[in-house]
Design a protein around this motif. Structure first.
Motif, PDB file in Angstrom:
ATOM      1  N   ARG A 136      -6.893  -7.821  -0.565  1.00 34.68           N
ATOM      2  CA  ARG A 136      -8.178  -7.393  -0.319  1.00 34.68           C
ATOM      3  C   ARG A 136      -9.303  -8.409  -0.633  1.00 34.68           C
ATOM      4  O   ARG A 136     -10.218  -8.587   0.143  1.00 34.68           O
ATOM      5  N   LYS A 137      -9.011  -9.263  -1.735  1.00 30.77           N
ATOM      6  CA  LYS A 137      -9.952 -10.398  -2.091  1.00 30.77           C
ATOM      7  C   LYS A 137      -9.902 -11.350  -1.075  1.00 30.77           C
ATOM      8  O   LYS A 137     -10.712 -11.970  -0.737  1.00 30.77           O
ATOM      9  N   GLN A 146       0.816  -1.270  -0.011  1.00 33.75           N
ATOM     10  CA  GLN A 146      -0.085   0.107  -0.010  1.00 33.75           C
ATOM     11  C   GLN A 146       0.967   1.245   0.061  1.00 33.75           C
ATOM     12  O   GLN A 146       0.448   2.198  -0.664  1.00 33.75           O
ATOM     13  N   MET A 147       2.058   1.504   1.004  1.00 31.23           N
ATOM     14  CA  MET A 147       2.700   2.408   0.895  1.00 31.23           C
ATOM     15  C   MET A 147       3.469   2.455  -0.226  1.00 31.23           C
ATOM     16  O   MET A 147       3.942   3.532  -0.797  1.00 31.23           O
ATOM     17  N   ALA A 148       3.919   1.368  -0.880  1.00 28.48           N
ATOM     18  CA  ALA A 148       4.759   1.378  -2.139  1.00 28.48           C
ATOM     19  C   ALA A 148       3.789   1.981  -3.344  1.00 28.48           C
ATOM     20  O   ALA A 148       4.406   2.708  -4.309  1.00 28.48           O
ATOM     21  N   LEU A 149       2.643   1.631  -3.362  1.00 35.14           N
ATOM     22  CA  LEU A 149       1.626   2.383  -4.411  1.00 35.14           C
ATOM     23  C   LEU A 149       1.603   3.583  -4.214  1.00 35.14           C
ATOM     24  O   LEU A 149       1.511   4.202  -5.158  1.00 35.14           O
ATOM     25  N   ARG A 150       1.378   4.200  -2.895  1.00 29.91           N
ATOM     26  CA  ARG A 150       1.064   5.562  -2.888  1.00 29.91           C
ATOM     27  C   ARG A 150       2.428   6.259  -3.185  1.00 29.91           C
ATOM     28  O   ARG A 150       2.221   7.434  -3.977  1.00 29.91           O
ATOM     29  N   ARG A 169      -0.185  -2.483  -6.853  1.00 31.11           N
ATOM     30  CA  ARG A 169      -1.631  -2.252  -6.751  1.00 31.11           C
ATOM     31  C   ARG A 169      -2.122  -3.828  -6.973  1.00 31.11           C
ATOM     32  O   ARG A 169      -3.044  -4.040  -6.611  1.00 31.11           O
ATOM     33  N   ALA A 170      -1.661  -4.717  -8.038  1.00 33.17           N
ATOM     34  CA  ALA A 170      -2.165  -5.989  -8.023  1.00 33.17           C
ATOM     35  C   ALA A 170      -2.073  -6.603  -6.682  1.00 33.17           C
ATOM     36  O   ALA A 170      -2.961  -7.545  -6.270  1.00 33.17           O
ATOM     37  N   ALA A 171      -0.806  -6.802  -5.791  1.00 28.38           N
ATOM     38  CA  ALA A 171      -0.797  -7.116  -4.653  1.00 28.38           C
ATOM     39  C   ALA A 171      -1.635  -6.646  -3.718  1.00 28.38           C
ATOM     40  O   ALA A 171      -2.349  -7.447  -2.835  1.00 28.38           O
TER      41      ALA A 171
END
Length: 450
Positions: A447-448, A409-413, A440-442
């Motif tokens: 989440r799923k 999540q932090m990497a994506l942001r 994002r895929a991770a």
């Protein structure tokens, strides 16, 4: 120190750095001297196994248990407890040769074969047991289920033991081809056998175990090793001396200082003892005593890069970054080691002197070019970029760091923030885009699962 999802622990900048791998819940000890030693020690064995030394890494995990393993790829993981328990470098070579046997045999990949066979037996017993129960034979059905599970476990354990025996013989073959004696291998199996005695493990049958009993392995390997031309070949004295240094260094770093000082008392004036005590005193927050031990090392070898590295580390972590720069500069010049270069970059930044930031950027960029999988190096480079006002590249460096740590999540942001300021189509923009896509895929996958 490869697939490392690493984060630095409390002593983040230490030359002997403790890092965590969330995927395996393990802590990796990354150290320039240790990694160089492991590479040199294992290179003849790797070549004998038909692999390319530059593609195989032998890394140390901070774990007091006597163990080593492979877990995919061409990586051998050795516990610090195994190195501490080993009496000489030949014993460690025997262990590494065995683990290389697992790699060459593809045993991690074939693990699924053993599981598949065992699962097949389990499923068949479930079907037969359920049919018996449905026909009114509840007791018979439960018996079938129980026997099926026992048979499945026995099948898998037999598969595992066969793999271990295969790796033993493969390791013996590599030692022979490399001209390395198998004495250390037998000596280490005897250590394991003594451990089995202490744990009161029955020595008459290995059924029900994933590994053959050490006594069984010794009997088989003795017949192989004692007739080998390399059996009486002495150890390389230079390699053994390096092993003693590495062992003392690891003991000083991972053990309680009081234990280190018992093992290496002041009366011991050898280089390994000075090395171990330097770490013990540094961990105990006695920088003057630590520096006295380091100075004793440098008196014996004034230009030893790893002694210089340790002096720089102690000075840096004792709040004297400017004093740490000269020994670290020399250590980098002598070795070109990226881990030491990262420490030098940290020292330059820690001076908070604007004149040092250009050099810090240069050494950190060079370090990352040779070892991209060092999150602390990325953190320091991000500090440099932020200092000069280059916020997009600071965000990209942060994204790299979080990506290695598994903080998706932090990497994506951070990657998204980097792309906002980077020119589309550039190398940095494309790298930020890659990190964002993977992260994002991770995040979506997690989440799923929830």
């Amino acid at each position: 120190m490869t697939a490392r999802w690493l984060r630095f622990a409390a002593i983040a900048a230490a030359s002997l750095a403790l890092l965590s791998r969330p995927a395996a819940a393990q802590q990796i000890l990354r150290d320039a001297e240790t990694e160089a030693f492991m590479a040199d020690m294992s290179a003849p064995l790797v070549q004998a196994a038909g692999m390319e030394p530059r593609n195989v890494q032998v890394l140390v995990i901070n774990d007091p248990n006597i163990n080593a393993f492979v877990a995919g790829g061409q990586y051998v993981w050795v516990h610090s407890g195994l190195i501490a328990a080993a009496d000489n470098v030949n014993q460690v070579q025997g262990v590494v040769a065995h683990e290389l046997g697992h790699i060459e045999g593809g045993h991690v990949i074939r693990y699924g074969e053993g599981m598949k066979e065992a699962t097949g037996i389990t499923l068949l017993s479930l079907v037969l047991g359920a049919a018996a129960i449905a026909a009114g034979g509840a007791e018979a059905g439960m018996g079938i289920l129980g026997m099926g599970q026992q048979a499945a476990m026995g099948k898998f354990l037999a598969f595992s033991r066969a793999q271990e025996s295969s790796a033993d013989l493969a390791g013996a073959r590599y030692l022979s081809k490399a001209g390395v004696s198998g004495k250390g291998s037998l000596e280490f199996f005897k250590k394991l056998q003594n451990q089995e005695y202490r744990l009161a493990i029955p020595q008459d049958d290995s059924y029900g175990r994933t590994h053959p009993l050490s006594g069984e392995r010794i009997n088989v390997l003795r017949e192989v090793y004692t007739v080998d031309p390399a059996w009486d070949k002495p150890m390389d004295p230079k390699l053994e001396a390096r092993f003693e240094r590495i062992k003392a260094k690891l003991v000083g770093f991972v053990s309680e200082p009081s234990q280190t000082l018992l093992k290496y008392p002041e009366s011991d004036q050898s280089l390994p003892a000075h090395y171990a005590r330097a770490y013990a005193w540094h961990k105990s927050a006695y920088p003057d005593k630590a520096l006295a031990e380091v100075d004793a090392l440098l008196a014996a070898a004034p230009h030893d890069p790893y002694f210089l590295e340790l002096k720089g580390q102690v000075l840096l972590e004792s709040g004297k970054p400017a004093d740490a720069i000269p020994p670290l500069r020399e250590a980098v010049q002598l070795t070109n080691q990226p881990l030491i270069a990262t420490l030098l970059g940290h020292a330059l930044i820690a001076t908070e002197n604007d004149a040092n930031f250009a050099e810090a950027e240069k050494v950190l960029r060079n370090a990352i070019a040779r070892d991209r999988e060092n999150p602390f190096a990325w953190y320091q480079l991000g500090v440099v970029y932020e200092h000069r006002g280059d916020l997009p590249r600071a965000a990209l460096a942060t994204a790299e760091r979080y990506s290695m740590m598994g903080e998706d999540q932090m990497a994506l942001r951070s990657a998204d923030a980097a792309m906002q300021g980077l020119k589309p189509g550039t190398v940095d923009y494309l790298r930020a885009q890659d990190i964002a896509m993977v992260s994002r895929a991770a995040v979506e996958q997690k989440r799923k699962k929830r």
